[in-house]
Design a protein around this motif. Structure first.
Motif, short mmCIF file in Angstrom:
data_model
loop_
_atom_site.label_atom_id
_atom_site.label_comp_id
_atom_site.label_asym_id
_atom_site.label_seq_id
_atom_site.Cartn_x
_atom_site.Cartn_y
_atom_site.Cartn_z
N ASN A 1 10.83 1.67 -6.91
CA ASN A 1 11.83 0.63 -6.67
C ASN A 1 13.24 1.16 -6.86
OD1 ASN A 1 9.88 -1.26 -6.04
ND2 ASN A 1 9.68 -1.95 -8.16
N GLN A 2 13.41 2.08 -7.79
CA GLN A 2 14.72 2.70 -7.99
C GLN A 2 15.20 3.43 -6.73
OE1 GLN A 2 17.06 2.87 -10.45
NE2 GLN A 2 15.95 1.28 -11.55
N LEU A 3 14.29 4.03 -6.04
CA LEU A 3 14.65 4.72 -4.80
C LEU A 3 15.31 3.76 -3.83
CD1 LEU A 3 14.61 7.16 -2.89
CD2 LEU A 3 12.31 6.48 -2.22
N ILE B 1 0.82 -1.22 0.00
CA ILE B 1 0.00 0.00 0.00
C ILE B 1 0.85 1.26 0.00
CG2 ILE B 1 -0.35 0.13 2.51
CD1 ILE B 1 -3.00 0.88 -0.17
N SER B 2 2.00 1.24 0.66
CA SER B 2 2.88 2.42 0.67
C SER B 2 3.37 2.74 -0.73
CB SER B 2 4.08 2.19 1.60
OG SER B 2 3.65 1.98 2.91
N VAL B 3 3.82 1.72 -1.44
CA VAL B 3 4.31 1.92 -2.81
C VAL B 3 3.16 2.40 -3.69
CG1 VAL B 3 5.26 0.77 -4.84
CG2 VAL B 3 6.18 0.27 -2.57
N ARG B 4 2.00 1.79 -3.52
CA ARG B 4 0.85 2.17 -4.34
C ARG B 4 0.46 3.63 -4.11
NH1 ARG B 4 -5.14 -0.43 -4.22
NH2 ARG B 4 -6.07 1.14 -5.54
N GLU C 1 21.03 7.24 -6.19
CA GLU C 1 21.66 8.28 -7.01
C GLU C 1 20.90 8.54 -8.30
OE1 GLU C 1 23.67 5.41 -6.11
OE2 GLU C 1 24.05 6.45 -4.23
N ASN C 2 20.36 7.47 -8.89
CA ASN C 2 19.64 7.62 -10.15
C ASN C 2 18.14 7.83 -9.97
OD1 ASN C 2 21.90 7.38 -11.79
ND2 ASN C 2 21.79 5.15 -11.75
N PHE C 3 17.69 7.86 -8.74
CA PHE C 3 16.26 7.96 -8.48
C PHE C 3 15.65 9.23 -9.07
CE2 PHE C 3 12.68 9.20 -5.66
CZ PHE C 3 11.81 8.20 -6.07
N LEU C 4 16.28 10.36 -8.82
CA LEU C 4 15.74 11.63 -9.31
C LEU C 4 15.66 11.62 -10.83
CD1 LEU C 4 14.64 14.36 -8.61
CD2 LEU C 4 16.96 15.26 -8.61
N LYS C 5 16.68 11.11 -11.49
CA LYS C 5 16.65 11.03 -12.94
C LYS C 5 15.49 10.15 -13.41
CE LYS C 5 19.36 9.60 -16.96
NZ LYS C 5 18.20 9.28 -17.70
N THR C 6 15.26 9.06 -12.74
CA THR C 6 14.17 8.16 -13.11
C THR C 6 12.82 8.86 -12.97
OG1 THR C 6 15.48 6.28 -12.35
CG2 THR C 6 13.13 5.90 -12.68
N ILE C 7 12.65 9.60 -11.89
CA ILE C 7 11.39 10.33 -11.69
C ILE C 7 11.20 11.37 -12.78
CG2 ILE C 7 10.21 12.03 -10.22
CD1 ILE C 7 11.19 10.52 -7.81
N VAL C 8 12.23 12.14 -13.07
CA VAL C 8 12.13 13.18 -14.10
C VAL C 8 11.82 12.54 -15.46
CG1 VAL C 8 13.44 14.93 -15.36
CG2 VAL C 8 13.59 14.82 -12.87
N HIS D 1 2.12 10.23 -9.26
CA HIS D 1 1.91 9.85 -10.66
C HIS D 1 3.19 9.32 -11.28
CE1 HIS D 1 -2.10 11.54 -10.56
NE2 HIS D 1 -1.59 12.60 -9.98
N ILE D 2 3.83 8.40 -10.57
CA ILE D 2 5.03 7.75 -11.07
C ILE D 2 4.81 6.24 -11.07
CG2 ILE D 2 6.60 9.60 -10.36
CD1 ILE D 2 7.34 7.92 -7.90
N THR D 3 5.69 5.55 -11.75
CA THR D 3 5.55 4.09 -11.85
C THR D 3 6.18 3.38 -10.66
OG1 THR D 3 7.64 3.85 -13.04
CG2 THR D 3 5.66 4.23 -14.38
N GLU D 4 5.83 2.12 -10.54
CA GLU D 4 6.44 1.29 -9.50
C GLU D 4 7.94 1.21 -9.70
OE1 GLU D 4 4.24 -2.50 -8.43
OE2 GLU D 4 3.11 -1.79 -10.18
N GLU D 5 8.36 1.21 -10.96
CA GLU D 5 9.79 1.16 -11.26
C GLU D 5 10.52 2.33 -10.63
OE1 GLU D 5 12.48 1.87 -15.14
OE2 GLU D 5 10.93 0.33 -15.38
N CYS D 6 9.92 3.50 -10.67
CA CYS D 6 10.53 4.68 -10.04
C CYS D 6 10.69 4.48 -8.54
CB CYS D 6 9.69 5.93 -10.29
SG CYS D 6 9.79 6.56 -11.94
#
Length: 124
Positions: free
Chosen positions: A99-101, A82-85, A106-113, A92-97
């Motif tokens: 999970n990247q966190l 539920i937290s991830v959801r 380090e690459n999390f912000l890039k993934t979100i953008v 409005h981001i994907t589960e992949e984003c």
């Protein structure tokens, strides 16, 4: 037992069931045994003829480790966490984003953008 339903509702369920079965490489006969239904019932679920009863829906969600809301098309977020959801739906981001966190901060912000940029592109 299955119920006849309107096509628009059963379409998304059918698409998601087929996708999950393909990814898990499970055949209708095997899934029917796990769910305690006939192979014909699984065939009807897969072809938009009917949708399962709530008990079977719960078994499907548990077996595929997805939420019932995902199976029913109420969300595109598969996870039962539920937290991830909530994070996915609120930002409005994907589960992949998300999970990247956890795996690569380090690459999390890039993934979100990148994800947000792709969503914007698809809107216009």
């Amino acid at each position: 037992m299955t119920r006849k339903v309107n096509r628009s509702f059963s379409k998304i369920f059918s698409q998601r069931l087929n996708f999950l079965m393909k990814n898990k490489k499970i055949k209708s006969v095997e899934l029917a045994k796990i769910l305690g239904v006939t192979p014909q019932s699984v065939g009807q679920f897969k072809t938009e003829v009917s949708v399962p009863k709530i008990e079977t829906l719960i078994k499907l969600a548990n077996f595929f480790d997805v939420s019932i809301d995902y199976l029913l098309g109420r969300t595109d977020v598969k996870t039962t966490d539920i937290s991830v959801r909530l994070i996915c739906e609120y930002l409005h981001i994907t589960e992949e984003c998300v999970n990247q966190l956890h795996t690569n901060k380090e690459n999390f912000l890039k993934t979100i953008v990148d994800d947000f940029s792709n969503k914007l592109k698809s809107m216009f």
